[in-house]
Design an enzyme around this catalytic site. Structure first.
Site, PDB file in Angstrom:
ATOM      1  N   TYR A 198     -13.987  -4.338  27.312  1.00 36.14           N
ATOM      2  CA  TYR A 198     -13.556  -3.904  25.983  1.00 36.14           C
ATOM      3  C   TYR A 198     -12.197  -4.517  25.670  1.00 36.14           C
ATOM      4  O   TYR A 198     -11.279  -4.501  26.500  1.00 36.14           O
ATOM      5  CB  TYR A 198     -13.470  -2.370  25.918  1.00 36.14           C
ATOM      6  CG  TYR A 198     -14.818  -1.701  26.033  1.00 36.14           C
ATOM      7  CD1 TYR A 198     -15.604  -1.477  24.910  1.00 36.14           C
ATOM      8  CD2 TYR A 198     -15.316  -1.327  27.280  1.00 36.14           C
ATOM      9  CE1 TYR A 198     -16.860  -0.885  25.024  1.00 36.14           C
ATOM     10  CE2 TYR A 198     -16.567  -0.739  27.406  1.00 36.14           C
ATOM     11  CZ  TYR A 198     -17.329  -0.522  26.265  1.00 36.14           C
ATOM     12  OH  TYR A 198     -18.573   0.053  26.383  1.00 36.14           O
ATOM     13  N   SER A 199     -12.076  -5.068  24.461  1.00 32.83           N
ATOM     14  CA  SER A 199     -10.811  -5.662  24.044  1.00 32.83           C
ATOM     15  C   SER A 199      -9.768  -4.576  23.809  1.00 32.83           C
ATOM     16  O   SER A 199     -10.071  -3.499  23.282  1.00 32.83           O
ATOM     17  CB  SER A 199     -11.002  -6.464  22.751  1.00 32.83           C
ATOM     18  OG  SER A 199     -11.851  -7.565  22.963  1.00 32.83           O
ATOM     19  N   CYS A 364     -13.939 -13.009  16.224  1.00 31.54           N
ATOM     20  CA  CYS A 364     -14.325 -11.994  17.204  1.00 31.54           C
ATOM     21  C   CYS A 364     -15.320 -11.025  16.569  1.00 31.54           C
ATOM     22  O   CYS A 364     -15.084 -10.518  15.473  1.00 31.54           O
ATOM     23  CB  CYS A 364     -13.099 -11.231  17.708  1.00 31.54           C
ATOM     24  SG  CYS A 364     -13.437 -10.134  19.113  1.00 31.54           S
ATOM     25  N   GLU A 404     -14.437 -15.221  20.539  1.00 34.30           N
ATOM     26  CA  GLU A 404     -15.059 -14.267  21.463  1.00 34.30           C
ATOM     27  C   GLU A 404     -16.127 -13.502  20.709  1.00 34.30           C
ATOM     28  O   GLU A 404     -15.811 -12.732  19.790  1.00 34.30           O
ATOM     29  CB  GLU A 404     -14.029 -13.296  22.050  1.00 34.30           C
ATOM     30  CG  GLU A 404     -13.208 -13.878  23.168  1.00 34.30           C
ATOM     31  CD  GLU A 404     -12.443 -12.826  23.968  1.00 34.30           C
ATOM     32  OE1 GLU A 404     -11.816 -13.204  24.966  1.00 34.30           O
ATOM     33  OE2 GLU A 404     -12.498 -11.642  23.570  1.00 34.30           O
ATOM     34  N   TYR A 406     -20.081 -11.341  21.173  1.00 31.13           N
ATOM     35  CA  TYR A 406     -20.892 -10.658  22.179  1.00 31.13           C
ATOM     36  C   TYR A 406     -22.279 -10.349  21.621  1.00 31.13           C
ATOM     37  O   TYR A 406     -22.441 -10.135  20.454  1.00 31.13           O
ATOM     38  CB  TYR A 406     -20.234  -9.347  22.610  1.00 31.13           C
ATOM     39  CG  TYR A 406     -18.864  -9.553  23.223  1.00 31.13           C
ATOM     40  CD1 TYR A 406     -18.731  -9.742  24.592  1.00 31.13           C
ATOM     41  CD2 TYR A 406     -17.721  -9.551  22.419  1.00 31.13           C
ATOM     42  CE1 TYR A 406     -17.483  -9.916  25.163  1.00 31.13           C
ATOM     43  CE2 TYR A 406     -16.471  -9.739  22.993  1.00 31.13           C
ATOM     44  CZ  TYR A 406     -16.358  -9.919  24.358  1.00 31.13           C
ATOM     45  OH  TYR A 406     -15.119 -10.101  24.909  1.00 31.13           O
TER      46      TYR A 406
END
Length: 406
Positions: A198-199, A364, A404, A406
Site C-alpha cells: 500500500y502506498s 498511479c 505505478e 495495479y
C-alpha cells in the site's frame, strides 16, 4: 516419498567467521563450533535478514535436498556439497513457502512498474530512501491510531484513511514509497497470506508532523461472483481495524517513484481512486513547507464526488498550491469524463509543462487507465508539435516520468 525442500546453508570456504550472521538472525537459527558457522534447518524460516549484512556472501547459499543436512554434518564440512541435479522443488514444497512469500513483494513491485515503459530512475533531487528495513520474519508492529471512512456512506465504495503509529520502531518513509501489510491467518491451503503493498499517503514527517506515524489510503476490495460476495483478504482486514489494534508491517519499499526535493519542480499527477495516496503525500509535503514556486497539477478521476477520496480537503486547498482537475464518470445528466478526457481538454497547458526541464510526470491507479492516459499524452503532444514517445524516453532516463499501476 519425501518432498524436496530448499535448505539455507553457509559456505565454509569463504566464511570469515565474523559472527555477523549469528548476531543478525532474529530467531537464533545460526550457530557455530570451532570450525564452521551453520544454519539450523529446524529453526530457519528464510526471513533473509542475515543476507545483506554478510561481508563475503557466504551466508547466501541454498541447496535443494530431500533430507536436510544436520548440524553435525554441516559442522564437519570443508566445502558445500554438490547440488543434486535430480531433485526439483515443487511450488507447494514446505521449504518454498517463505521464499515465495518474500518474492511476492518483488513481483508486486515489478507489476506496478511494468506499464508504460517500465521502471524509471528516481528524480535527481530526491532523497535516498530506506528500503527493506522490516521483513515478514521480523516485521515492525504498528498500532492503529485512526481509521476513517473517506467516501460517502451511501456509496458502495468503502475507502479508508488509516493512520498507523510505530511507537519505538523507526520506520522512515519518503513520499511515493509503499509498505507491506501482513494479514493474519492462512489461506484455504493452509499457507500464510501474501504480503500486500500500500502506498503511503502521508509526507515524510508523518501524518501528524514529527510523530512516528504514517497513513494509508485503502479501498475494500469486493467482487461478486455468481451472486456470492468475495472480499479481499488484506483490504478487508485493514478496513475493519479498530483504534489500538496491532498490525505487522514490512518495508519500506520503492526506490524510484519518489518526490523531487527541488521546490521549483513542476509535478503533474494523474490518478484514480486510491492511486491518490502518494500524491496526497507529495501535496502535503509542499503545503507544510509552503512551497509554491513549482506547479502542482492533479488529474483525479472517480465515479462521483462522493467516491473521490479526500474530496473535501482537496477543495479547500488553494489554487496557488495545486491546480485540481477532478473528473467524474457517473454524474447524472452529464457525459462520462475520465482523466484522459480532461488531459486532452487541458492539452495546451499540459504540453507546455511537459516541455519544461523541471517537469515530472506521475501516473498511479488501476492498470486499466494506462492506455487512455498514453493516448491522451500522444494526442496533446502531437498537437503541440512534440513527439511523446521520444519525450517519454528522455523523461524516464532523467528520472522525471514515473508509473505505478495495479
Amino acid at each position: 516419498m519425501t518432498t524436496p525442500i530448499r535448505q539455507h546453508l553457509i559456505d565454509p570456504e569463504i566464511c570469515i567467521r565474523c559472527n555477523t550472521c549469528e548476531e543478525t538472525c532474529p530467531i537464533n537459527a545460526v550457530t557455530h563450533n570451532e570450525d564452521n558457522y551453520v544454519v539450523d534447518p529446524a529453526i530457519c524460516n528464510a526471513c533473509l535478514d542475515c543476507i545483506s549484512p554478510c561481508p563475503t556472501g557466504a551466508i547466501d547459499n541454498w541447496r535443494i535436498v530431500s533430507t536436510p543436512y544436520s548440524l553435525e554434518e554441516q559442522f564437519e564440512w570443508d566445502e558445500l556439497p554438490e547440488e543434486d541435479e535430480n531433485l526439483t522443488l515443487e511450488e507447494t514444497a514446505p521449504g518454498a513457502v517463505e521464499e515465495a512469500l518474500e518474492d511476492e513483494v518483488s513481483r508486486l513491485l515489478a507489476e506496478a512498474h511494468a506499464g508504460l515503459g517500465g521502471k524509471s530512475k528516481p528524480p535527481a533531487s530526491a532523497s535516498t530512501p530506506y528500503v527493506n528495513l522490516y521483513t515478514r520474519g521480523e516485521p515492525a508492529v504498528a498500532k492503529v491510531a485512526g481509521n476513517f471512512r473517506l467516501t460517502d456512506g451511501t456509496t458502495d465504495s468503502d475507502i479508508r484513511h488509516i493512520v498507523l503509529d510505530f511507537g519505538s520502531h523507526s520506520f522512515p518513509v519518503l513520499e511515493g514509497q509503499s509498505i507491506g501489510i501482513v494479514p493474519p491467518g492462512v489461506d484455504a491451503k493452509g499457507r500464510p497470506h501474501h504480503v500486500r503493498l500500500y502506498s503511503v499517503a502521508s509526507p515524510r514527517d508523518g501524518e501528524r508532523p514529527n510523530h512516528n506515524n504514517l497513513s494509508l489510503t485503502v479501498k475494500r476490495d469486493v467482487a461478486v461472483v455468481e451472486g456470492v460476495r468475495h472480499e479481499g483478504v488484506a483490504s478487508s482486514y485493514l478496513c475493519d481495524l479498530k483504534k489500538g489494534d496491532e498490525v505487522k508491517v514490512t518495508g519500506p519499499f520503492g526506490t524510484s517513484f519518489l518526490m523531487p526535493n527541488d521546490p521549483e519542480a513542476n509535478i503533474i499527477m494523474v490518478c484514480t481512486g486510491t492511486g491518490s495516496a502518494p500524491f496526497r503525500a507529495m501535496t502535503e509535503r509542499r503545503r507544510r513547507r509552503r512551497e509554491t514556486r513549482g506547479t502542482l497539477l492533479l488529474f483525479f478521476g472517480a465515479r462521483t464526488p462522493g467516491e473521490l477520496p479526500y474530496f473535501g480537503p482537496l477543495m479547500k486547498l488553494p489554487d496557488r498550491l495545486i491546480r485540481k482537475e477532478l473528473c467524474f464518470s457517473r454524474l447524472d445528466d452529464q457525459p462520462k469524463e475520465y482523466v484522459q478526457d480532461r488531459m486532452r481538454k487541458k492539452g495546451d497547458g499540459v504540453a507546455a509543462l511537459l516541455g519544461e526541464q523541471k517537469t515530472h510526470l506521475y501516473v498511479c491507479g488501476l492498470k486499466g487507465m494506462e492506455s487512455g492516459v498514453t493516448e491522451a499524452l500522444e494526442s496533446l503532444c502531437r498537437e503541440a508539435g512534440l513527439d511523446w514517445k521520444s519525450l517519454a524516453e528522455r523523461m524516464r532516463d532523467e528520472g522525471r516520468y514515473h508509473v505505478e499501476t495495479y
